[in-house]
Scaffold this motif. Sequence first.
Motif, PDB file in Angstrom:
ATOM      1  N   THR A 113      -0.705  47.741  81.952  1.00 45.05           N
ATOM      2  CA  THR A 113      -0.496  46.917  82.366  1.00 45.05           C
ATOM      3  C   THR A 113      -0.395  45.602  83.865  1.00 45.05           C
ATOM      4  O   THR A 113       0.543  46.577  83.724  1.00 45.05           O
ATOM      5  CB  THR A 113       0.085  45.906  80.885  1.00 45.05           C
ATOM      6  N   ARG A 137       0.151  41.508  84.359  1.00 47.03           N
ATOM      7  CA  ARG A 137      -0.435  39.994  84.072  1.00 47.03           C
ATOM      8  C   ARG A 137       0.476  39.628  84.968  1.00 47.03           C
ATOM      9  O   ARG A 137       1.408  40.032  85.922  1.00 47.03           O
ATOM     10  CB  ARG A 137       0.773  40.122  83.158  1.00 47.03           C
ATOM     11  N   THR A 181      -0.368  34.449  82.513  1.00 50.20           N
ATOM     12  CA  THR A 181      -0.530  34.622  80.733  1.00 50.20           C
ATOM     13  C   THR A 181      -1.862  35.835  81.016  1.00 50.20           C
ATOM     14  O   THR A 181      -2.307  36.316  80.020  1.00 50.20           O
ATOM     15  CB  THR A 181      -1.149  33.522  79.935  1.00 50.20           C
ATOM     16  N   ARG A 182      -1.942  36.223  81.721  1.00 50.19           N
ATOM     17  CA  ARG A 182      -3.779  36.638  81.868  1.00 50.19           C
ATOM     18  C   ARG A 182      -3.572  38.078  82.888  1.00 50.19           C
ATOM     19  O   ARG A 182      -2.462  38.768  83.029  1.00 50.19           O
ATOM     20  CB  ARG A 182      -4.087  35.647  83.203  1.00 50.19           C
ATOM     21  N   THR A 183      -4.844  39.509  81.634  1.00 49.72           N
ATOM     22  CA  THR A 183      -3.437  40.567  81.725  1.00 49.72           C
ATOM     23  C   THR A 183      -4.700  41.300  82.877  1.00 49.72           C
ATOM     24  O   THR A 183      -6.029  40.861  82.294  1.00 49.72           O
ATOM     25  CB  THR A 183      -4.257  41.641  80.614  1.00 49.72           C
ATOM     26  N   ASP A 211      -5.341  47.008  82.220  1.00 50.77           N
ATOM     27  CA  ASP A 211      -4.869  47.242  81.134  1.00 50.77           C
ATOM     28  C   ASP A 211      -5.789  49.060  81.326  1.00 50.77           C
ATOM     29  O   ASP A 211      -6.274  49.229  80.595  1.00 50.77           O
ATOM     30  CB  ASP A 211      -5.251  46.960  79.660  1.00 50.77           C
ATOM     31  N   SER A 243       3.091  45.500  84.753  1.00 51.80           N
ATOM     32  CA  SER A 243       3.807  44.843  83.814  1.00 51.80           C
ATOM     33  C   SER A 243       4.587  45.521  83.008  1.00 51.80           C
ATOM     34  O   SER A 243       6.060  45.480  82.519  1.00 51.80           O
ATOM     35  CB  SER A 243       3.052  43.823  83.192  1.00 51.80           C
TER      36      SER A 243
END
Length: 261
Positions: free
Chosen positions: A25, A27, A30-32, A35, A70
């Motif tokens: 992932t 990020r 707060t935004r991914t 993934d 991340s």
Amino acid sequence: MTGMAPAQQTTAAPPANVLELKDVTVRYGTRTVLDASLSVAPGQKVALVGPSGAGKSTVLGLSNGSVTPSTGTVTTLGTELGAATRRQLRAVRAGIGTVHQRLDLVGPLSAIHNVNAGHLGRWGLWKSLASLVRPLEGDVALAAMARLGIEELAPTRTERLSGGEQQRVALARIIVQDPALVLADEPISSLDPQRARVVMDLLAAVVADGDRSLLVSLHDFDIARSVCDRVIGLRQGHVVFDLPAGEVTDAHRDELYRLPA
Ligand SMILES: Nc1ncnc2c1ncn2[C@@H]1O[C@H](COP(=O)(O)OP(=O)(O)OP(=O)(O)O)[C@@H](O)[C@H]1O
């Protein structure tokens, strides 16, 4: 007891993937934005397709270590990048050839100097500086230029060359570098359709010649499925499909680029 040694294991293990993203992932705040898991096998040409913002450049950045995951692991040319020493990272980067839309050529230098820059990952500082005065191992660079039909442009200042000729200089530099993995981020997006096709065919030939692997992000879906062996469709950071090029249909394309209702 016969005293015979145990039978030798003769079946060779299959070669490891040149690139493996495992449960990765990425990020930002707060935004991914990604993934995904994916891999590239030795000698394979893989296209990344998908709408703007799907995460294609992020995958390429993860692959050369310029983007840090991340969570999850990225293994490039057998080295897990998150656990690598600086020296190991340098070795991995020397094994990666990069082709951008922006070609990173030095305009005032001759074409052969730019092609010769493919050696820089292997050469020390003094050899690199000496080669700026007089190209060393020029025969290797000339052979690469001949392969792409631009041998006679060797002494010409690179900034005087056309866009298509400069693309060939960048590809000749890849031949000289001789990387195991080529990463290309939208290499043809500034070219007209005919030139785009020619440059992609040349890129595929350069990759196939050296038994290299290719991971290329493309906006042109048809070129992706005709030039590459495998196509990975990304949308909003997720792998929507990962298929042999021959199995990718117009329905996959339409679904991938469908605008949200
Ligand atoms: N450094 C960053 N900080 C915050 N967001 C980022 C950063 N880098 C990328 N992103 C976001 O991550 C998402 C994926 O970007 P990426 O550049 O990988 O997409 P892409 O598929 O290559 O898009 P395009 O086709 O437009 O080049 C985008 O929404 C982008 O805004």
